[in-house]
Write a protein that holds these residues in place. Structure first.
Motif, PDB file in Angstrom:
ATOM      1  N   GLN A 100       9.348  -3.844  -0.792  1.00 58.00           N
ATOM      2  CA  GLN A 100       9.005  -4.374   0.530  1.00 58.00           C
ATOM      3  C   GLN A 100       8.277  -5.697   0.382  1.00 58.00           C
ATOM      4  O   GLN A 100       7.259  -5.782  -0.295  1.00 58.00           O
ATOM      5  CB  GLN A 100       8.117  -3.373   1.274  1.00 58.00           C
ATOM      6  N   ARG A 119       4.075   6.270  -2.684  1.00 59.53           N
ATOM      7  CA  ARG A 119       3.881   6.495  -1.243  1.00 59.53           C
ATOM      8  C   ARG A 119       2.437   6.216  -0.836  1.00 59.53           C
ATOM      9  O   ARG A 119       2.165   5.763   0.281  1.00 59.53           O
ATOM     10  CB  ARG A 119       4.305   7.906  -0.878  1.00 59.53           C
ATOM     11  N   ILE A 122       2.254   2.460  -0.621  1.00 59.22           N
ATOM     12  CA  ILE A 122       2.819   1.990   0.652  1.00 59.22           C
ATOM     13  C   ILE A 122       1.817   2.179   1.782  1.00 59.22           C
ATOM     14  O   ILE A 122       1.632   1.299   2.634  1.00 59.22           O
ATOM     15  CB  ILE A 122       4.132   2.733   0.955  1.00 59.22           C
ATOM     16  N   ILE A 138       5.250  -4.999  -2.111  1.00 58.69           N
ATOM     17  CA  ILE A 138       5.254  -3.677  -2.736  1.00 58.69           C
ATOM     18  C   ILE A 138       6.402  -3.608  -3.737  1.00 58.69           C
ATOM     19  O   ILE A 138       7.559  -3.809  -3.380  1.00 58.69           O
ATOM     20  CB  ILE A 138       5.400  -2.561  -1.689  1.00 58.69           C
ATOM     21  N   SER A 140       8.340  -1.211  -6.401  1.00 56.35           N
ATOM     22  CA  SER A 140       8.596   0.108  -6.959  1.00 56.35           C
ATOM     23  C   SER A 140       8.921  -0.061  -8.434  1.00 56.35           C
ATOM     24  O   SER A 140       9.760  -0.887  -8.795  1.00 56.35           O
ATOM     25  CB  SER A 140       9.764   0.794  -6.242  1.00 56.35           C
TER      26      SER A 140
END
Length: 270
Positions: A100, A119, A122, A138, A140
């Motif tokens: 993101q 999570r 986030i 963000i 991952s």
């Protein structure tokens, strides 16, 4: 033996499933997997990441006949899974991709996470935006182990080819043109995410689950091990203090707001 196949570590991580006892307290298996040369290991969060990883594994092990096997840690929590965005596949396999992008803003940071704690990362990004006007990219990171191996391989090539233009590993390429400090959090010991420190071209803060296993709720354990959204938020704010972007007063206010006990025992030995 050079066996091939997928070894799935279900209910993985130190805070994922704890009501049934400490047999599920895994904060270290990814570190152990990284020590095996023919083990390709991942800690994905979303179903599309798992799909891409397993497809790549089938290609490598059975079409290309490579003597490798895959260790993949998975979770058992119920949560929404976004769809795969076009062009993410190669970076998922490499171990890191932009999940993101931050909105436009004056203050930016880079957040890294994997597995169940992505999570929380986030959620921390949402807190940072709404309460502190800090925007976060963000990332991952399905495999800090693969990122470490790529960094080491690039370093070795540069060492042996001093007359050539130095190569850059995937971590460096991802982060070198971004803004703000980098903060990473996982459900594994700090060493897991910390192993890429040499290749992160910015200040780097790592949160992890160092310490003894405990039986409790996910929320309580993530608070205990200091990897929940509130600790991640405070870690980001503290990193911004280190770069003279915000004041210490902002960090102290956040600690008070989130009810963080500054005198609590270090989870490493408590």
């Amino acid at each position: 033996m050079q066996a091939r196949g997928f070894l799935i570590g279900a209910t993985s991580g130190r805070t994922t499933l704890n009501g049934e006892g400490l047999q599920h307290e895994d904060g270290h298996s990814q570190i152990m997997a990284g020590n095996l040369p023919n083990c390709v290991s991942y800690d994905p969060t979303f179903s599309y990441e798992l799909m891409v990883i397993m497809q790549d594994g089938m290609q490598r092990m059975f079409k290309k006949q490579e003597n490798v096997f895959y260790y993949i840690t998975t979770m058992n929590e119920n949560y929404s899974h976004p769809g795969l965005s076009k062009g993410q596949e190669k970076d998922i396999i490499k171990g890191m991709y932009l999940f993101q992008k931050a909105k436009k803003g004056k203050t930016k940071v880079q957040l890294l996470g994997s597995g169940s704690i992505l999570r929380e990362v986030i959620a921390a990004a949402d807190l940072l935006e709404k309460e502190f006007k800090v925007q976060a990219d963000i990332w991952s990171c399905p495999s800090f182990n693969e990122l470490k191996r790529d960094g080491d391989e690039v370093s070795r090539w540069n060492l042996l080819h001093p007359d050539k233009k130095p190569r850059k590993c995937h971590v460096t390429q991802c982060l070198e043109n971004t803004e703000g400090p980098v903060v990473a959090a996982t459900d594994y010991v700090k060493l897991f995410a910390d192993q890429i420190r040499a290749y992160v071209p910015k200040s780097y803060t790592v949160l992890g689950t160092d310490g003894f296993g405990r039986s409790d709720s996910r929320e309580a354990l993530r608070k205990h091990f200091e990897v929940d959204r509130y600790f991640i938020t405070v870690a980001v704010l503290n990193a911004l203090v280190g770069e003279d972007i915000i004041s210490v007063k902002t960090v102290k206010a956040a600690i008070k707001k989130y009810g963080i006990d500054t005198e609590k025992n270090n989870p490493l030995m408590s």
